[in-house]
Design a protein around this motif. Sequence first.
Motif, short mmCIF file in Angstrom:
data_model
loop_
_atom_site.label_atom_id
_atom_site.label_comp_id
_atom_site.label_asym_id
_atom_site.label_seq_id
_atom_site.Cartn_x
_atom_site.Cartn_y
_atom_site.Cartn_z
N ALA A 5 -8.83 -1.91 -4.95
CA ALA A 5 -10.22 -1.30 -5.11
C ALA A 5 -10.24 -0.12 -6.02
CB ALA A 5 -10.90 -1.38 -3.76
N GLY A 6 -9.11 0.41 -6.26
CA GLY A 6 -9.01 1.93 -6.66
C GLY A 6 -8.09 2.62 -6.40
N THR A 7 -7.80 3.97 -6.93
CA THR A 7 -6.78 4.67 -6.49
C THR A 7 -7.26 6.11 -5.85
OG1 THR A 7 -6.81 6.10 -8.67
CG2 THR A 7 -5.72 4.04 -8.73
N LEU A 8 -6.57 6.63 -5.22
CA LEU A 8 -6.99 8.09 -4.70
C LEU A 8 -7.34 9.04 -5.68
CD1 LEU A 8 -7.20 9.96 -2.33
CD2 LEU A 8 -4.71 10.36 -2.58
N GLU A 9 -6.64 8.93 -6.91
CA GLU A 9 -7.27 9.65 -8.18
C GLU A 9 -8.63 9.75 -8.45
OE1 GLU A 9 -4.76 11.08 -12.01
OE2 GLU A 9 -5.26 8.88 -11.85
N SER A 10 -9.29 8.56 -8.23
CA SER A 10 -10.54 8.33 -8.44
C SER A 10 -11.52 8.47 -7.18
CB SER A 10 -10.77 6.99 -9.11
OG SER A 10 -10.49 5.98 -8.16
N ILE A 53 -5.88 1.66 -3.00
CA ILE A 53 -6.58 1.27 -1.75
C ILE A 53 -7.18 -0.07 -1.86
CG2 ILE A 53 -8.98 2.16 -2.65
CD1 ILE A 53 -9.69 2.87 0.34
N PHE A 54 -7.00 -0.85 -0.78
CA PHE A 54 -7.36 -2.09 -0.80
C PHE A 54 -8.41 -2.65 0.31
CE2 PHE A 54 -3.17 -2.08 -2.68
CZ PHE A 54 -3.26 -3.23 -3.73
N THR A 55 -9.32 -3.48 0.05
CA THR A 55 -10.46 -3.71 1.07
C THR A 55 -10.14 -5.25 1.37
OG1 THR A 55 -12.02 -4.15 -0.80
CG2 THR A 55 -11.89 -2.01 0.30
N ASP A 56 -10.60 -5.65 2.53
CA ASP A 56 -10.57 -7.16 2.89
C ASP A 56 -11.68 -8.04 2.39
OD1 ASP A 56 -12.90 -6.34 4.18
OD2 ASP A 56 -11.73 -6.84 6.31
N GLY A 57 -12.73 -7.32 1.45
CA GLY A 57 -13.77 -8.12 1.16
C GLY A 57 -14.82 -8.61 2.06
N SER A 58 -14.87 -8.01 3.15
CA SER A 58 -15.91 -8.27 4.10
C SER A 58 -17.22 -7.47 3.60
CB SER A 58 -15.50 -7.99 5.52
OG SER A 58 -16.60 -7.97 6.27
N PRO A 62 -16.27 -4.03 6.18
CA PRO A 62 -15.08 -4.03 5.42
C PRO A 62 -14.20 -2.89 5.99
CG PRO A 62 -16.96 -2.97 3.97
CD PRO A 62 -17.65 -3.48 5.24
N THR A 63 -12.95 -3.38 5.86
CA THR A 63 -11.92 -2.47 6.37
C THR A 63 -10.92 -2.16 4.93
OG1 THR A 63 -10.38 -4.42 7.09
CG2 THR A 63 -11.76 -3.11 8.72
N SER A 64 -10.61 -0.77 4.97
CA SER A 64 -9.81 -0.38 3.81
C SER A 64 -8.57 0.01 4.33
CB SER A 64 -10.48 0.76 3.19
OG SER A 64 -11.71 0.25 2.69
N THR A 65 -7.25 -0.06 3.40
CA THR A 65 -5.96 0.21 3.64
C THR A 65 -5.49 0.90 2.73
OG1 THR A 65 -5.84 -1.69 5.03
CG2 THR A 65 -3.79 -0.53 4.38
N TRP A 66 -4.82 2.12 2.62
CA TRP A 66 -4.13 2.79 1.64
C TRP A 66 -2.77 2.45 1.56
CZ3 TRP A 66 -6.98 5.59 -1.58
CH2 TRP A 66 -8.32 6.14 -1.42
N VAL A 67 -2.03 2.33 0.29
CA VAL A 67 -0.79 1.88 0.10
C VAL A 67 -0.34 2.73 -0.96
CG1 VAL A 67 -1.05 -0.36 1.05
CG2 VAL A 67 -1.15 0.20 -1.59
N VAL A 68 1.16 3.04 -0.97
CA VAL A 68 1.89 3.69 -1.97
C VAL A 68 2.37 2.65 -2.83
CG1 VAL A 68 3.78 3.99 -0.48
CG2 VAL A 68 3.54 5.55 -2.46
N ALA A 69 2.23 2.83 -4.06
CA ALA A 69 2.55 1.87 -5.23
C ALA A 69 3.59 2.49 -6.15
CB ALA A 69 1.35 1.02 -5.87
#
Length: 364
Positions: A5-10, A53-58, A62-69
């Motif tokens: 859904a986006g990056t922390l940078e934005s 950041i990823f969201t579950d689409g609800s 909606p719930t969001s999860t941060w991941v390192v890529a």
Amino acid sequence: MPLAAGTLESMRESVAEESRRIETLLRQVGAGLSAAHELGWTHRDVKPANILIFTDGSTSSPTSTWVVADWGLGRRPDGATTAHGRTVVGVAYGSEGFAAPELAEDAHRAGPTADIYSLGQVAGWVLTGRLPRPNIPLRPDDDPWRSVVDRATRMDPNRRPPDIESLLEIVVAEMAPMPEAPTARAQLLLAEAGAGQPASGVALMNLALSQATTSAGADHELLTDLIPALSADVVRLAVTHHSEMMRDLIATLETAADDSWIPFRTASSCAIFLVRCLEAALDRSDDDTAEAALQAFCRWDETYDQWDAQRALRPVLRRVRGVHAERAARILRRHPESAAHFSDLVGERDLDPALRGVLAAAGG
């Protein structure tokens, strides 16, 4: 791979709005880094653009999860390097400002603490909005985050938290509410009790009892300074519904009579409070609490001999009859110095015979 859904940078401004969001960010990104570290990997390029950041689409909640890529600069486990010579001693590695100092010296030997440094710089960037400069920790102006960033971004890798779990423990400790001083809490409860909330008075009793029984050297300050200010209504409520706690409180207050620093005015207030406890217990036919209260009163009376407290007890002695008078007489007989203070009651015809005999002997 799903679309982020986006990056922390934005999304820096929305994350920086409250500490809870920053803590969630560090916890979730830290979980990913920790899993990689356990397998022998080091990311070596943790920065806002690489945190997705990823969201579950609800649509409802909606719930969001941060991941390192972007693990393209990752340090693989020993023996798993695919391109020898990829890193060179003395050549900078990673992203400027976010990269740990050791990544400019010998990136091949850098370990998990390099990622911890970068994660600390990420937190500093979120909080300040400033881009970090090489080898200069980006500390926020105020605690508690300043302390977290400072400890994560120390120049010496050996002085940083050794692993992600240790870093997160620091975050939890720093984010925890400051402990409230018992005296401040007690003053608030006393004010509420005085404003017609007797349950707050009972809470104050519990707090004072806990403070006296758990603190080093048995701190009786709350017991002797604040508890005596509680009204008769609060005492009746406590005797009626919390009799065991009241007996513990009375017993602890009895031992406080041995404190040599107590002013006489405070001692008088404590003894009068015990009279309130005795009256409430007699009204409820709570013999155990009544005996405890009179026993404690005699202890204070023998030690401090306060007229106002003695004046408060006299009407109670005049009204007790039968088995209650016999029990009171036995307690006074064990405290002849206190009993002598009430020998003037012997001439009163309405005084119970059991009390008359004990008081006559004490005054004799």
